[in-house]
Design a protein around this motif. Sequence first.
Motif, PDB file in Angstrom:
ATOM      1  N   GLY A   7       0.786  -1.224   0.000  1.00 38.81           N
ATOM      2  CA  GLY A   7       0.000   0.000   0.000  1.00 38.81           C
ATOM      3  C   GLY A   7       0.817   1.273   0.000  1.00 38.81           C
ATOM      4  N   LYS A   8       2.135   1.164   0.098  1.00 37.25           N
ATOM      5  CA  LYS A   8       3.008   2.343   0.087  1.00 37.25           C
ATOM      6  C   LYS A   8       3.490   2.606  -1.346  1.00 37.25           C
ATOM      7  CE  LYS A   8       3.651   2.597   4.728  1.00 37.25           C
ATOM      8  NZ  LYS A   8       3.534   3.737   5.594  1.00 37.25           N
ATOM      9  N   SER A   9       3.788   3.850  -1.614  1.00 37.31           N
ATOM     10  CA  SER A   9       4.278   4.258  -2.924  1.00 37.31           C
ATOM     11  C   SER A   9       5.618   4.978  -2.760  1.00 37.31           C
ATOM     12  CB  SER A   9       3.259   5.184  -3.587  1.00 37.31           C
ATOM     13  OG  SER A   9       3.669   5.530  -4.880  1.00 37.31           O
ATOM     14  N   VAL A  10       6.581   4.624  -3.599  1.00 40.35           N
ATOM     15  CA  VAL A  10       7.937   5.164  -3.499  1.00 40.35           C
ATOM     16  C   VAL A  10       8.359   5.735  -4.851  1.00 40.35           C
ATOM     17  CG1 VAL A  10      10.358   4.578  -3.041  1.00 40.35           C
ATOM     18  CG2 VAL A  10       8.530   3.500  -1.697  1.00 40.35           C
ATOM     19  N   ALA A  11       9.002   6.882  -4.818  1.00 39.94           N
ATOM     20  CA  ALA A  11       9.623   7.459  -6.010  1.00 39.94           C
ATOM     21  C   ALA A  11      11.115   7.193  -5.935  1.00 39.94           C
ATOM     22  CB  ALA A  11       9.368   8.963  -6.073  1.00 39.94           C
ATOM     23  N   ILE A  12      11.709   6.864  -7.069  1.00 35.08           N
ATOM     24  CA  ILE A  12      13.165   6.731  -7.153  1.00 35.08           C
ATOM     25  C   ILE A  12      13.628   7.522  -8.366  1.00 35.08           C
ATOM     26  CG2 ILE A  12      13.023   4.520  -8.390  1.00 35.08           C
ATOM     27  CD1 ILE A  12      15.655   3.739  -6.872  1.00 35.08           C
ATOM     28  N   PHE A  13      14.629   8.357  -8.148  1.00 36.22           N
ATOM     29  CA  PHE A  13      15.145   9.201  -9.219  1.00 36.22           C
ATOM     30  C   PHE A  13      16.059   8.405 -10.152  1.00 36.22           C
ATOM     31  CE2 PHE A  13      15.086  13.698  -7.074  1.00 36.22           C
ATOM     32  CZ  PHE A  13      13.712  13.645  -7.016  1.00 36.22           C
ATOM     33  N   LEU A  14      16.031   8.809 -11.413  1.00 39.76           N
ATOM     34  CA  LEU A  14      16.959   8.286 -12.408  1.00 39.76           C
ATOM     35  C   LEU A  14      17.384   9.458 -13.278  1.00 39.76           C
ATOM     36  CD1 LEU A  14      18.336   5.720 -13.429  1.00 39.76           C
ATOM     37  CD2 LEU A  14      16.362   5.306 -14.888  1.00 39.76           C
ATOM     38  N   ALA A  15      18.672   9.777 -13.234  1.00 37.51           N
ATOM     39  CA  ALA A  15      19.212  10.913 -13.991  1.00 37.51           C
ATOM     40  C   ALA A  15      19.243  10.584 -15.481  1.00 37.51           C
ATOM     41  CB  ALA A  15      20.614  11.249 -13.494  1.00 37.51           C
ATOM     42  N   SER A  68       7.886  17.163 -13.197  1.00 35.27           N
ATOM     43  CA  SER A  68       6.740  18.071 -13.293  1.00 35.27           C
ATOM     44  C   SER A  68       5.406  17.337 -13.243  1.00 35.27           C
ATOM     45  CB  SER A  68       6.833  18.907 -14.574  1.00 35.27           C
ATOM     46  OG  SER A  68       6.814  18.069 -15.715  1.00 35.27           O
ATOM     47  N   GLU A  69       5.407  16.023 -13.435  1.00 38.67           N
ATOM     48  CA  GLU A  69       4.166  15.240 -13.420  1.00 38.67           C
ATOM     49  C   GLU A  69       3.811  14.689 -12.044  1.00 38.67           C
ATOM     50  OE1 GLU A  69       4.160  13.184 -17.843  1.00 38.67           O
ATOM     51  OE2 GLU A  69       5.235  12.178 -16.217  1.00 38.67           O
ATOM     52  N   VAL A  70       4.740  14.754 -11.115  1.00 44.74           N
ATOM     53  CA  VAL A  70       4.517  14.118  -9.813  1.00 44.74           C
ATOM     54  C   VAL A  70       4.463  15.159  -8.704  1.00 44.74           C
ATOM     55  CG1 VAL A  70       5.556  11.919 -10.501  1.00 44.74           C
ATOM     56  CG2 VAL A  70       6.995  13.698  -9.481  1.00 44.74           C
ATOM     57  N   SER A  71       3.923  14.725  -7.589  1.00 48.36           N
ATOM     58  CA  SER A  71       3.812  15.577  -6.417  1.00 48.36           C
ATOM     59  C   SER A  71       4.354  14.822  -5.213  1.00 48.36           C
ATOM     60  CB  SER A  71       2.343  15.940  -6.185  1.00 48.36           C
ATOM     61  OG  SER A  71       2.161  16.538  -4.931  1.00 48.36           O
ATOM     62  N   VAL A  72       4.950  15.534  -4.274  1.00 47.87           N
ATOM     63  CA  VAL A  72       5.476  14.879  -3.077  1.00 47.87           C
ATOM     64  C   VAL A  72       4.374  14.159  -2.316  1.00 47.87           C
ATOM     65  CG1 VAL A  72       7.448  16.418  -2.852  1.00 47.87           C
ATOM     66  CG2 VAL A  72       5.318  16.989  -1.677  1.00 47.87           C
ATOM     67  N   GLU A  73       3.141  14.624  -2.442  1.00 46.37           N
ATOM     68  CA  GLU A  73       2.018  13.986  -1.753  1.00 46.37           C
ATOM     69  C   GLU A  73       1.730  12.584  -2.292  1.00 46.37           C
ATOM     70  OE1 GLU A  73       1.766  17.265  -2.877  1.00 46.37           O
ATOM     71  OE2 GLU A  73       2.104  18.085  -0.871  1.00 46.37           O
ATOM     72  N   ASP A  74       2.237  12.276  -3.503  1.00 45.28           N
ATOM     73  CA  ASP A  74       1.979  10.976  -4.132  1.00 45.28           C
ATOM     74  C   ASP A  74       2.773   9.837  -3.497  1.00 45.28           C
ATOM     75  OD1 ASP A  74       0.398  12.339  -5.971  1.00 45.28           O
ATOM     76  OD2 ASP A  74       1.962  12.381  -7.526  1.00 45.28           O
ATOM     77  N   TYR A  75       3.785  10.156  -2.674  1.00 47.44           N
ATOM     78  CA  TYR A  75       4.747   9.130  -2.254  1.00 47.44           C
ATOM     79  C   TYR A  75       4.952   9.077  -0.745  1.00 47.44           C
ATOM     80  CZ  TYR A  75       5.585   9.324  -7.210  1.00 47.44           C
ATOM     81  OH  TYR A  75       5.392   9.301  -8.569  1.00 47.44           O
ATOM     82  N   ASP A  76       5.242   7.859  -0.291  1.00 52.02           N
ATOM     83  CA  ASP A  76       5.554   7.611   1.113  1.00 52.02           C
ATOM     84  C   ASP A  76       7.052   7.619   1.369  1.00 52.02           C
ATOM     85  OD1 ASP A  76       2.792   6.903   2.099  1.00 52.02           O
ATOM     86  OD2 ASP A  76       3.017   5.456   0.466  1.00 52.02           O
ATOM     87  N   VAL A 176      13.727   0.349   3.636  1.00 53.39           N
ATOM     88  CA  VAL A 176      12.461  -0.353   3.874  1.00 53.39           C
ATOM     89  C   VAL A 176      11.942  -0.067   5.283  1.00 53.39           C
ATOM     90  CG1 VAL A 176      11.390  -2.639   4.094  1.00 53.39           C
ATOM     91  CG2 VAL A 176      12.916  -2.146   2.153  1.00 53.39           C
ATOM     92  N   GLU A 177      12.824  -0.141   6.262  1.00 61.38           N
ATOM     93  CA  GLU A 177      12.428   0.098   7.650  1.00 61.38           C
ATOM     94  C   GLU A 177      11.854   1.497   7.851  1.00 61.38           C
ATOM     95  OE1 GLU A 177      14.797   0.772  11.802  1.00 61.38           O
ATOM     96  OE2 GLU A 177      15.449  -0.946  10.600  1.00 61.38           O
ATOM     97  N   GLU A 178      12.519   2.504   7.322  1.00 61.54           N
ATOM     98  CA  GLU A 178      12.074   3.887   7.515  1.00 61.54           C
ATOM     99  C   GLU A 178      10.775   4.169   6.780  1.00 61.54           C
ATOM    100  OE1 GLU A 178      13.370   6.389   9.560  1.00 61.54           O
ATOM    101  OE2 GLU A 178      14.434   4.668  10.372  1.00 61.54           O
ATOM    102  N   ILE A 179      10.614   3.633   5.573  1.00 65.13           N
ATOM    103  CA  ILE A 179       9.369   3.850   4.837  1.00 65.13           C
ATOM    104  C   ILE A 179       8.220   3.142   5.552  1.00 65.13           C
ATOM    105  CG2 ILE A 179       8.156   3.446   2.659  1.00 65.13           C
ATOM    106  CD1 ILE A 179      10.892   3.900   1.254  1.00 65.13           C
ATOM    107  N   GLU A 180       8.492   1.981   6.115  1.00 68.38           N
ATOM    108  CA  GLU A 180       7.466   1.276   6.892  1.00 68.38           C
ATOM    109  C   GLU A 180       7.049   2.112   8.107  1.00 68.38           C
ATOM    110  OE1 GLU A 180       6.703  -3.011   9.128  1.00 68.38           O
ATOM    111  OE2 GLU A 180       8.696  -2.553   8.354  1.00 68.38           O
ATOM    112  N   GLU A 181       8.013   2.752   8.776  1.00 66.06           N
ATOM    113  CA  GLU A 181       7.705   3.584   9.951  1.00 66.06           C
ATOM    114  C   GLU A 181       6.903   4.822   9.580  1.00 66.06           C
ATOM    115  OE1 GLU A 181      11.211   4.592  12.172  1.00 66.06           O
ATOM    116  OE2 GLU A 181      11.687   2.490  12.572  1.00 66.06           O
ATOM    117  N   GLY A 182       7.156   5.383   8.409  1.00 69.72           N
ATOM    118  CA  GLY A 182       6.402   6.547   7.955  1.00 69.72           C
ATOM    119  C   GLY A 182       7.042   7.863   8.350  1.00 69.72           C
TER     120      GLY A 182
END
Length: 192
Positions: A7-15, A68-76, A176-182
């Motif tokens: 149920g969590k969503s993560v963004a990862i950058f790729l240059a 420009s298509e994404v928002s910080v609110e979209d990701y955990d 993983v641990e930190e994203i699980e904690e929120g």
Amino acid sequence: MADSLEGKSVAIFLAPMGTEEVEFTDPKEAVEDAGASVDVVGAETGDVETVNGDINPGGSYEVERTFSEVSVEDYDGLVVPGGCVGADQLRADDDAVGFVHDFFETEKPLCVICHGPWTLVEADVVDGRTLTSFHSLETDIRNAGGEWVDEEVVVDEGLVTSRNPDDLDAFCDKVVEEIEEGPHEDRETEDV
């Protein structure tokens, strides 16, 4: 860790070029294996080439969404890989830097490895933080007001940093641990 991020969503950058392949693939795989959905975010959509050891060709991976298509609110959670050239491109991209700054302000886990902390310096979120990075960024981090330490992985109120690909196992576990904690609602942020 199986399904701990369901149920969590993560963004990862790729240059656009120069991202260190394993610093992109290993964290991406770790959060996906834990059940998170992942968006690969970059300056432009399409396939980009990664590198190994900064100079050897790596694989090709797809950027699915632009800054420009994404928002910080979209990701955990947010992951910023290194690679000297890739990290340099990201820190020169106003949209990438703005996203990092705004994501930091949400108090959600922000996970950065190797040369990736250049984006943190550029986003002006290092002051008062303890972090690590590839050793050549030590002066940049100190000049930006951060405390640089030479440790495998450092967590400062949801800000996760590591030095290089040798630290990926510990880095991925902490991601993983930190994203699980929120969110870390006790993280003190400064308005800039």
